[in-house]
Design an enzyme around this catalytic site. Structure first.
Site, PDB file in Angstrom:
ATOM      1  N   ASP A  19       0.828  -1.205   0.000  1.00 23.76           N
ATOM      2  CA  ASP A  19       0.000   0.000   0.000  1.00 23.76           C
ATOM      3  C   ASP A  19       0.867   1.261   0.000  1.00 23.76           C
ATOM      4  O   ASP A  19       1.932   1.288   0.623  1.00 23.76           O
ATOM      5  CB  ASP A  19      -0.900  -0.011   1.244  1.00 23.76           C
ATOM      6  CG  ASP A  19      -1.995   1.033   1.180  1.00 23.76           C
ATOM      7  OD1 ASP A  19      -2.329   1.491   0.066  1.00 23.76           O
ATOM      8  OD2 ASP A  19      -2.523   1.410   2.245  1.00 23.76           O
ATOM      9  N   HIS A  36       3.513   3.606  -8.915  1.00 21.95           N
ATOM     10  CA  HIS A  36       3.311   2.205  -9.278  1.00 21.95           C
ATOM     11  C   HIS A  36       4.577   1.607  -9.891  1.00 21.95           C
ATOM     12  O   HIS A  36       4.916   0.447  -9.622  1.00 21.95           O
ATOM     13  CB  HIS A  36       2.137   2.077 -10.243  1.00 21.95           C
ATOM     14  CG  HIS A  36       0.815   2.441  -9.637  1.00 21.95           C
ATOM     15  ND1 HIS A  36       0.398   1.969  -8.410  1.00 21.95           N
ATOM     16  CD2 HIS A  36      -0.195   3.241 -10.098  1.00 21.95           C
ATOM     17  CE1 HIS A  36      -0.799   2.455  -8.136  1.00 21.95           C
ATOM     18  NE2 HIS A  36      -1.177   3.226  -9.136  1.00 21.95           N
ATOM     19  N   LEU A 130      11.480 -20.446  -3.275  1.00 17.92           N
ATOM     20  CA  LEU A 130      10.381 -19.592  -2.838  1.00 17.92           C
ATOM     21  C   LEU A 130       9.150 -19.781  -3.709  1.00 17.92           C
ATOM     22  O   LEU A 130       9.250 -19.853  -4.937  1.00 17.92           O
ATOM     23  CB  LEU A 130      10.832 -18.128  -2.902  1.00 17.92           C
ATOM     24  CG  LEU A 130       9.783 -17.058  -2.595  1.00 17.92           C
ATOM     25  CD1 LEU A 130       9.459 -17.043  -1.104  1.00 17.92           C
ATOM     26  CD2 LEU A 130      10.267 -15.693  -3.069  1.00 17.92           C
TER      27      LEU A 130
END
Length: 244
Positions: A19, A36, A130
């Site tokens: 956020d 962004h 991962l």
């Protein structure tokens, strides 16, 4: 049951609400798109840091079901950023033995985007390092609703009885089936809510809310959140363990 994470404990599954991209840009007099773009760089840093720490699963909230209500120009930009990330980063992630998984509702998405998702998942499916889980067009209430609808159809068809529906069965019908529940949920940007994200899965997660905006997030931010996690006494509804 009680467990203090301890100084050497690494959370197996970390979920992040990324956020603050827009606010980061606004504070600097930049367009939201610049935030962004920097957010994608923070994503890359975080994936590398998570891999280096030995985290097994990293789940990132990239686009919620509610984000479609944003201005269409911003939505188009976010979708193009996602496409660029898949085109430019998937090969490197594959070489690093990272497995890519995408959760969320794919119905109604553009066929080309769905194909990119499927190809990225297929390419990396056998990787064993991962697990990078991208929550796209994701909303936890919608996810739970879809699971309940599937189970209701199975009951109606006589495949299972209502008594067969347990928490484990519901979990196995969620988008995250087969993954461990998050141990740690991090939200950047100073907000202290989880915004329809992994509601079922985060029943016993530790929440850490950080003030920095997502474009500022880096390996040190992740390490700080994990340090906070390590200080928590995780009782899972039980009592703190007694010492002699």
């Amino acid at each position: 049951m009680s467990a203090t994470a301890g100084p050497d404990c690494v959370p197996r599954h970390v979920a992040i609400i990324m956020d603050g991209n827009g606010r980061w840009a606004t504070q600097r007099g930049l367009p939201r798109s610049a935030g962004h773009r920097q957010g994608v760089e923070a994503l890359r840093r975080t994936v590398r840091a998570a891999s280096g720490l030995g985290i097994s699963v990293l789940t990132l909230y990239s686009f919620s079901t509610e984000n479609w209500s944003r201005p269409q120009a911003e939505v188009r930009f976010l979708l193009e950023l996602l496409r660029r990330f898949i085109r430019t980063d998937v090969a490197e992630l594959h070489q690093s033995n990272v497995r890519i998984m995408i959760i969320g509702d794919r119905d109604g998405l553009e066929p080309s985007l769905r194909k990119m998702f499927e190809e990225a998942e297929a390419l990396t499916r056998e990787n064993t390092s991962l697990k990078l889980v991208i929550a796209f067009n994701y909303g936890s209430r919608q996810e739970i609703t879809r699971a309940v609808q599937v189970l209701a159809r199975k009951v109606a068809d006589g495949k299972i009885s209502p008594q067969d529906i347990t928490p484990a069965v519901i979990g196995n019908h969620l988008d995250t089936a087969g993954l461990p529940d998050p141990d740690l949920l991090i939200r950047t940007g100073g907000e202290q809510r989880i915004s329809n994200y992994l509601l079922w899965q985060c029943a016993y997660a530790e929440f850490v809310f950080l003030p920095e905006f997502w474009p500022e997030f880096d390996a040190a931010s992740l390490a700080r959140a994990i340090d906070i996690f390590r200080s928590r006494d995780r009782r899972f509804g039980g009592l703190k363990a007694q010492t002699a």
